[in-house]
Write an enzyme that holds these catalytic residues in place. Structure first.
Site, PDB file in Angstrom:
ATOM      1  N   ASN A 171      -5.761  12.368   0.297  1.00  0.00           N
ATOM      2  CA  ASN A 171      -4.900  11.571   1.167  1.00  0.00           C
ATOM      3  C   ASN A 171      -5.780  10.779   2.121  1.00  0.00           C
ATOM      4  O   ASN A 171      -7.010  10.911   2.136  1.00  0.00           O
ATOM      5  CB  ASN A 171      -3.914  12.473   1.930  1.00  0.00           C
ATOM      6  CG  ASN A 171      -2.762  11.689   2.545  1.00  0.00           C
ATOM      7  OD1 ASN A 171      -2.113  10.895   1.885  1.00  0.00           O
ATOM      8  ND2 ASN A 171      -2.540  11.901   3.825  1.00  0.00           N
ATOM      9  N   LYS A 172      -5.144   9.952   2.942  1.00  0.00           N
ATOM     10  CA  LYS A 172      -5.893   9.100   3.863  1.00  0.00           C
ATOM     11  C   LYS A 172      -6.955   9.873   4.653  1.00  0.00           C
ATOM     12  O   LYS A 172      -6.695  10.988   5.120  1.00  0.00           O
ATOM     13  CB  LYS A 172      -4.899   8.454   4.831  1.00  0.00           C
ATOM     14  CG  LYS A 172      -5.478   7.464   5.804  1.00  0.00           C
ATOM     15  CD  LYS A 172      -6.292   6.369   5.149  1.00  0.00           C
ATOM     16  CE  LYS A 172      -5.538   5.735   4.025  1.00  0.00           C
ATOM     17  NZ  LYS A 172      -6.348   4.865   3.161  1.00  0.00           N
ATOM     18  N   ALA A 205       0.711   5.155  -2.159  1.00  0.00           N
ATOM     19  CA  ALA A 205       0.587   5.468  -3.582  1.00  0.00           C
ATOM     20  C   ALA A 205       1.795   5.050  -4.414  1.00  0.00           C
ATOM     21  O   ALA A 205       1.661   4.278  -5.375  1.00  0.00           O
ATOM     22  CB  ALA A 205       0.291   6.966  -3.739  1.00  0.00           C
ATOM     23  N   ARG A 246       0.849  -1.192   0.000  1.00  0.00           N
ATOM     24  CA  ARG A 246       0.000   0.000   0.000  1.00  0.00           C
ATOM     25  C   ARG A 246       0.879   1.234   0.000  1.00  0.00           C
ATOM     26  O   ARG A 246       2.078   1.171   0.138  1.00  0.00           O
ATOM     27  CB  ARG A 246      -0.909  -0.024   1.223  1.00  0.00           C
ATOM     28  CG  ARG A 246      -0.144  -0.439   2.531  1.00  0.00           C
ATOM     29  CD  ARG A 246      -0.484   0.320   3.754  1.00  0.00           C
ATOM     30  NE  ARG A 246      -0.343   1.726   3.602  1.00  0.00           N
ATOM     31  CZ  ARG A 246       0.799   2.412   3.752  1.00  0.00           C
ATOM     32  NH1 ARG A 246       1.923   1.770   4.021  1.00  0.00           N
ATOM     33  NH2 ARG A 246       0.814   3.717   3.630  1.00  0.00           N
ATOM     34  N   ASP A 288      -2.201  10.828  -2.252  1.00  0.00           N
ATOM     35  CA  ASP A 288      -2.466   9.756  -3.208  1.00  0.00           C
ATOM     36  C   ASP A 288      -2.792  10.295  -4.588  1.00  0.00           C
ATOM     37  O   ASP A 288      -2.636   9.584  -5.593  1.00  0.00           O
ATOM     38  CB  ASP A 288      -3.606   8.873  -2.689  1.00  0.00           C
ATOM     39  CG  ASP A 288      -3.164   8.112  -1.450  1.00  0.00           C
ATOM     40  OD1 ASP A 288      -3.165   8.703  -0.352  1.00  0.00           O
ATOM     41  OD2 ASP A 288      -2.768   6.942  -1.590  1.00  0.00           O
ATOM     42  N   GLN A 333      -2.698   2.492   9.871  1.00  0.00           N
ATOM     43  CA  GLN A 333      -1.386   2.565   9.241  1.00  0.00           C
ATOM     44  C   GLN A 333      -0.397   3.366  10.107  1.00  0.00           C
ATOM     45  O   GLN A 333       0.806   3.096  10.126  1.00  0.00           O
ATOM     46  CB  GLN A 333      -1.478   3.222   7.853  1.00  0.00           C
ATOM     47  CG  GLN A 333      -2.177   2.387   6.781  1.00  0.00           C
ATOM     48  CD  GLN A 333      -3.650   2.671   6.658  1.00  0.00           C
ATOM     49  OE1 GLN A 333      -4.324   2.953   7.666  1.00  0.00           O
ATOM     50  NE2 GLN A 333      -4.188   2.617   5.444  1.00  0.00           N
TER      51      GLN A 333
HETATM   52  C1  LIG Z   1       3.519   7.902   0.267  1.00  0.00           C
HETATM   53  S1  LIG Z   1       1.887   7.777  -0.221  1.00  0.00           S
HETATM   54  C2  LIG Z   1       1.168   7.136   1.193  1.00  0.00           C
HETATM   55  C3  LIG Z   1      -0.300   7.391   1.222  1.00  0.00           C
HETATM   56  O1  LIG Z   1      -1.011   6.192   0.883  1.00  0.00           O
HETATM   57  C4  LIG Z   1      -1.813   5.864   1.997  1.00  0.00           C
HETATM   58  O2  LIG Z   1      -3.000   5.241   1.644  1.00  0.00           O
HETATM   59  P1  LIG Z   1      -3.136   3.626   1.764  1.00  0.00           P
HETATM   60  O3  LIG Z   1      -2.479   3.235   3.052  1.00  0.00           O
HETATM   61  O4  LIG Z   1      -4.639   3.411   1.741  1.00  0.00           O
HETATM   62  O5  LIG Z   1      -2.459   3.067   0.546  1.00  0.00           O
HETATM   63  C5  LIG Z   1      -2.070   7.180   2.669  1.00  0.00           C
HETATM   64  O6  LIG Z   1      -3.025   7.946   2.002  1.00  0.00           O
HETATM   65  C6  LIG Z   1      -0.707   7.782   2.596  1.00  0.00           C
HETATM   66  O7  LIG Z   1      -0.603   9.161   2.783  1.00  0.00           O
END
Ligand SMILES: CSC[C@H]1O[C@H](OP(=O)(O)O)[C@H](O)[C@@H]1O
Length: 340
Positions: free
Chosen positions: A240-241, A50, A48, A230, A189
């Site tokens: 973003n998250k 981006a 996971r 993202d 996360q």
């Molecule tokens: C360095 S990009 C990380 C970005 O991705 C995460 O989402 P996910 O854990 O659902 O893939 C989150 O938005 C982070 O900021």
């Protein structure tokens, strides 16, 4: 530090992923030998973040076999795994271009070369973001508090990270950042991954619940907020998250600078604003039965958007591999750089 993503062997090899759903209590790996294996790993967030999603998908195309048709079909299929992180689509477009321009007979070797290039390039983008971001935060006092949300480190990228790369660089420079990490519900996360990465590197880190971040700002514990992204639209709105937007509002209210760190591969300049960014919605059980513990009545209805959009007006600066820009000026800078 365990490798987030690793290709094992040559063009007839396979993809090994650190299974992030098992962290921090278990370091285990997934050996992906099919395109479906990679699609499932992205979908369930075994891999996971981006940039990491883009790198993994690029290697996933290398598992499709040695025909243009199967490789192209793999690109189309992997594009359905998650909708928000534009790095996924950017990487698959790179692989489609490699399919189109490969010299027979070894398509598989050409695809692996392209995937490895995408991986290596992201490693360098992370390092540049770390340097530029640390420069932008150079005026923070040594030992200043920095709040971050979700995970944006080596687990989320092909290198040292985006927002966490900035924090790692400040740490390397002896600035002793004191990080406040939002746990980041529902998939945690921040608690599971960011705390693991920061503690591994010896960075001072304090875990807080998402609902505490406004209070720690009010108490004056935070000198800056830095998060990942993202997908960033042409006007600087950043997806973003989920929970990032609330942190940005709290930061503005408490006059705390709010930075977004992302490589150029996270920008979608075809979108005028963040209103057009597709937001992934995920299943009820991530909220009601997270990590196997039921915390809501059976069949409780939920709303589970995985991302939100922070408007450019709440963002102090966007940290890229090219430097730090005001949100409204970053598209121009990226376009100028791309035309060189
Ligand atoms: C360095 S990009 C990380 C970005 O991705 C995460 O989402 P996910 O854990 O659902 O893939 C989150 O938005 C982070 O900021």
């Amino acid at each position: 530090m365990a490798k987030t993503i690793e290709w094992i062997g040559e063009f007839d090899g396979h993809l090994r992923l650190l299974d992030q759903t098992r962290l921090p209590t278990e370091t285990s790996y997934l050996d992906c030998r099919t395109v479906e294996d990679v699609w499932q790993a992205i979908k369930r967030l075994s891999v996971r973040g981006a940039p990491a999603i883009g790198v993994a998908a690029a290697y996933g195309v290398c598992l499709a076999g040695d025909s243009e048709a199967s490789a192209a079909a793999a690109c189309d299929y992997l594009a359905t795994s998650r909708p928000t992180a534009v790095n996924l689509f950017w990487a698959l477009d790179r692989m489609r271009a490699a399919i189109a321009d490969h010299q027979a007979p070894r398509l598989a070797a050409r695809l692996l070369t392209e995937a490895r290039a995408i991986h290596a390039e992201d490693h360098e983008l992370c390092a540049a973001i770390g340097r530029h971001g640390a420069d932008a935060l150079a005026d923070l006092p040594t030992g200043a508090g920095i709040l971050t949300h979700c995970n944006t480190g080596a687990l989320a990228t092909g290198g040292d990270g985006t927002a966490l790369a900035v924090i790692f660089e400040l740490h390397r420079r002896g600035r002793e950042p004191k990080v406040y990490a939002d746990e980041t519900r529902p998939l945690l996360q921040g608690a599971r991954l960011t705390m693991w990465e920061l503690m591994e590197r010896g960075v001072d880190a304090t875990l807080i619940t998402d609902s505490m971040n406004a209070q720690v700002m009010r108490e004056g514990r935070v000198g800056a907020v830095i998060v990942g992204a993202d997908r960033i639209a042409a006007n600087g709105d950043a997806a973003n998250k989920i929970g990032t937007y609330a942190a940005a509002i709290a930061a503005r209210y408490h006059n705390v600078p709010f930075y977004v760190a992302a490589p150029s591969t996270t920008f979608d300049l075809t979108l005028a604003s963040g209103n057009q960014i597709p937001i992934e919605e995920r299943s009820d059980d991530e909220i009601t039965r997270g990590f196997g513990k039921q915390t809501a009545p059976d069949d409780a209805k939920t709303y589970n958007p995985a991302f939100d959009v922070t408007p450019a007006e709440l963002i102090t600066g966007i940290v890229t591999e090219l430097g730090v820009f005001e949100p409204g000026k970053v598209a121009e800078a990226l376009t100028a750089a791309a035309s060189k």
